[in-house]
Design a protein around this motif. Structure first.
Motif, PDB file in Angstrom:
ATOM      1  N   TYR A  85      37.091  24.756  24.542  1.00  0.00           N
ATOM      2  CA  TYR A  85      36.518  24.274  25.803  1.00  0.00           C
ATOM      3  C   TYR A  85      36.006  25.491  26.547  1.00  0.00           C
ATOM      4  O   TYR A  85      36.755  26.458  26.749  1.00  0.00           O
ATOM      5  N   VAL A  86      34.732  25.480  26.919  1.00  0.00           N
ATOM      6  CA  VAL A  86      34.189  26.609  27.683  1.00  0.00           C
ATOM      7  C   VAL A  86      34.360  26.332  29.165  1.00  0.00           C
ATOM      8  O   VAL A  86      33.927  25.303  29.667  1.00  0.00           O
ATOM      9  N   THR A  87      35.022  27.240  29.836  1.00  0.00           N
ATOM     10  CA  THR A  87      35.404  27.016  31.230  1.00  0.00           C
ATOM     11  C   THR A  87      35.625  28.357  31.924  1.00  0.00           C
ATOM     12  O   THR A  87      36.118  29.300  31.289  1.00  0.00           O
ATOM     13  N   ILE A 130      37.728  29.257  26.662  1.00  0.00           N
ATOM     14  CA  ILE A 130      37.010  30.530  26.724  1.00  0.00           C
ATOM     15  C   ILE A 130      36.035  30.554  27.897  1.00  0.00           C
ATOM     16  O   ILE A 130      35.277  29.604  28.120  1.00  0.00           O
ATOM     17  N   SER A 131      36.050  31.668  28.622  1.00  0.00           N
ATOM     18  CA  SER A 131      35.099  31.923  29.712  1.00  0.00           C
ATOM     19  C   SER A 131      34.177  33.048  29.253  1.00  0.00           C
ATOM     20  O   SER A 131      34.565  33.872  28.426  1.00  0.00           O
ATOM     21  N   ILE A 132      32.950  33.089  29.777  1.00  0.00           N
ATOM     22  CA  ILE A 132      32.106  34.241  29.436  1.00  0.00           C
ATOM     23  C   ILE A 132      32.061  35.242  30.582  1.00  0.00           C
ATOM     24  O   ILE A 132      31.331  36.227  30.510  1.00  0.00           O
ATOM     25  N   GLY A 133      32.847  35.041  31.634  1.00  0.00           N
ATOM     26  CA  GLY A 133      32.888  36.021  32.710  1.00  0.00           C
ATOM     27  C   GLY A 133      33.317  35.380  34.008  1.00  0.00           C
ATOM     28  O   GLY A 133      33.303  34.148  34.140  1.00  0.00           O
ATOM     29  N   ASP A 134      33.666  36.208  34.964  1.00  0.00           N
ATOM     30  CA  ASP A 134      34.209  35.706  36.220  1.00  0.00           C
ATOM     31  C   ASP A 134      33.117  35.297  37.209  1.00  0.00           C
ATOM     32  O   ASP A 134      32.914  35.955  38.240  1.00  0.00           O
ATOM     33  N   TYR A 135      32.392  34.255  36.847  1.00  0.00           N
ATOM     34  CA  TYR A 135      31.376  33.663  37.714  1.00  0.00           C
ATOM     35  C   TYR A 135      31.241  32.227  37.235  1.00  0.00           C
ATOM     36  O   TYR A 135      31.618  31.910  36.110  1.00  0.00           O
ATOM     37  N   VAL A 136      30.697  31.365  38.107  1.00  0.00           N
ATOM     38  CA  VAL A 136      30.641  29.948  37.746  1.00  0.00           C
ATOM     39  C   VAL A 136      29.205  29.527  37.430  1.00  0.00           C
ATOM     40  O   VAL A 136      28.301  29.740  38.234  1.00  0.00           O
ATOM     41  N   LEU A 137      29.021  28.949  36.251  1.00  0.00           N
ATOM     42  CA  LEU A 137      27.721  28.420  35.841  1.00  0.00           C
ATOM     43  C   LEU A 137      27.691  26.927  36.149  1.00  0.00           C
ATOM     44  O   LEU A 137      28.722  26.322  36.413  1.00  0.00           O
ATOM     45  N   THR A 138      26.508  26.341  36.074  1.00  0.00           N
ATOM     46  CA  THR A 138      26.361  24.907  36.350  1.00  0.00           C
ATOM     47  C   THR A 138      27.120  24.065  35.339  1.00  0.00           C
ATOM     48  O   THR A 138      27.597  22.979  35.643  1.00  0.00           O
ATOM     49  N   LEU A 142      25.296  27.165  28.718  1.00  0.00           N
ATOM     50  CA  LEU A 142      24.844  28.555  28.519  1.00  0.00           C
ATOM     51  C   LEU A 142      25.974  29.398  27.956  1.00  0.00           C
ATOM     52  O   LEU A 142      25.750  30.260  27.102  1.00  0.00           O
ATOM     53  N   ALA A 143      27.192  29.125  28.401  1.00  0.00           N
ATOM     54  CA  ALA A 143      28.356  29.857  27.871  1.00  0.00           C
ATOM     55  C   ALA A 143      28.517  29.555  26.383  1.00  0.00           C
ATOM     56  O   ALA A 143      28.790  30.453  25.578  1.00  0.00           O
ATOM     57  N   ALA A 144      28.314  28.292  25.995  1.00  0.00           N
ATOM     58  CA  ALA A 144      28.433  27.921  24.577  1.00  0.00           C
ATOM     59  C   ALA A 144      27.377  28.660  23.754  1.00  0.00           C
ATOM     60  O   ALA A 144      27.669  29.133  22.645  1.00  0.00           O
TER      61      ALA A 144
HETATM   62  N1  ADE Z   1      31.333  26.947  32.775  1.00  0.00           N
HETATM   63  C1  ADE Z   1      30.977  27.288  34.010  1.00  0.00           C
HETATM   64  N2  ADE Z   1      31.081  28.603  34.208  1.00  0.00           N
HETATM   65  C2  ADE Z   1      31.519  29.152  33.033  1.00  0.00           C
HETATM   66  C3  ADE Z   1      31.842  30.466  32.604  1.00  0.00           C
HETATM   67  N3  ADE Z   1      31.726  31.531  33.394  1.00  0.00           N
HETATM   68  N4  ADE Z   1      32.278  30.630  31.337  1.00  0.00           N
HETATM   69  C4  ADE Z   1      32.415  29.547  30.536  1.00  0.00           C
HETATM   70  N5  ADE Z   1      32.135  28.305  30.883  1.00  0.00           N
HETATM   71  C5  ADE Z   1      31.685  28.082  32.130  1.00  0.00           C
END
Ligand code: ADE
Length: 235
Positions: A85-87, A130-138, A142-144
């Motif tokens: 789960y990407v989060t 898994i997160s791709i960094g300390d910021y929030v995407l929509t 994009l993280a996937a």
């Molecule tokens: N979904 C929203 N923000 C994300 C992030 N930084 N990494 C992975 N999934 C996300």
């Protein structure tokens, strides 16, 4: 390797996954990537996929049923080594995680939207967050894409010159040394003499020194992990 991506926006993957190394790897049969529209699994008559939060609070939550049915549908066909789960509250992606995922057989990547997904999906199906960094995407799409790119290029055969993935920045925990190509001088800007010397051992030594120095100045956090004692002495 096979990657199944569960998303509300399959079209977001069309560009990123149909160019360059990822495209070549799919054409060569090194990796199969399939996107699945979560909405198609909704049994709601309006194909709804989200609902209000129990206990109140802003933002909609992706409901269990469409996601659970999508995962069950895939799991009935084959075994999955990872259900990711990407989060933004997951473990931050790094090169070691990409290396380890590249050794998988089949993986599922679940992309969230809105406020997130019902916790019970995370508790009962997800093996890695898994997160791709300390910021929030929509959303997770994009993280996937980032995860797929980082992983697929490491699968043997994806990059023609396999050497080049092994000498990437981060593969030895260091930033890579600077690189140059022709011309040897442009606008008065010269390539370091050592690289034109033809002396392989000296060049190798120079690259190693440059990698260490760049890591020390640009990424002191990585440097401290690699050389804990040196780091203390310098402070
Ligand atoms: N979904 C929203 N923000 C994300 C992030 N930084 N990494 C992975 N999934 C996300």
């Amino acid at each position: 390797m096979r990657i199944d991506i569960l998303t509300l926006f399959p079209a977001m993957f069309e560009g990123p996954l149909s160019e360059s190394i990822i495209k070549r790897a799919q054409n060569a049969g090194t990796v199969e990537i399939h996107t699945h529209d979560i909405r198609a699994f909704s049994t709601d008559k309006h194909h709804r996929v989200d609902d209000y939060q129990f206990g109140g609070g802003a933002g909609m939550v992706m409901a269990i049923q469409p996601i659970a049915d999508a995962i069950e549908h895939l799991k009935a066909q084959r075994h999955y080594d990872h259900i990711i789960y990407v989060t933004p509250d997951g473990q931050t992606l790094n090169q070691q995680m990409a290396n380890s995922l590249s050794l998988s057989g089949n993986i599922i990547i679940l992309c969230g939207h809105y406020k997130g997904i019902d916790q019970r999906i995370r508790d009962h199906y997800i093996t890695d967050e898994i997160s791709i960094g300390d910021y929030v995407l929509t959303g997770g799409e994009l993280a996937a894409c980032v995860i797929v790119d980082a992983v697929v290029r490491l699968i043997p055969g994806a990059i023609s010159d396999e050497e080049s993935a092994l000498t990437d920045t981060f593969q030895d925990g260091l930033l890579a040394a600077p690189i140059y190509t022709r011309p040897a001088e442009y606008n008065g800007w010269a390539v370091p003499d050592i690289l034109l010397s033809g002396h392989e051992a000296n060049i190798e030594k120079w690259r190693e020194e440059q990698a260490i120095e760049r890591t020390r100045t640009l990424r002191p956090d990585l440097y401290a992990k690699l050389f804990p004692s040196k780091d203390k002495q310098e402070k």
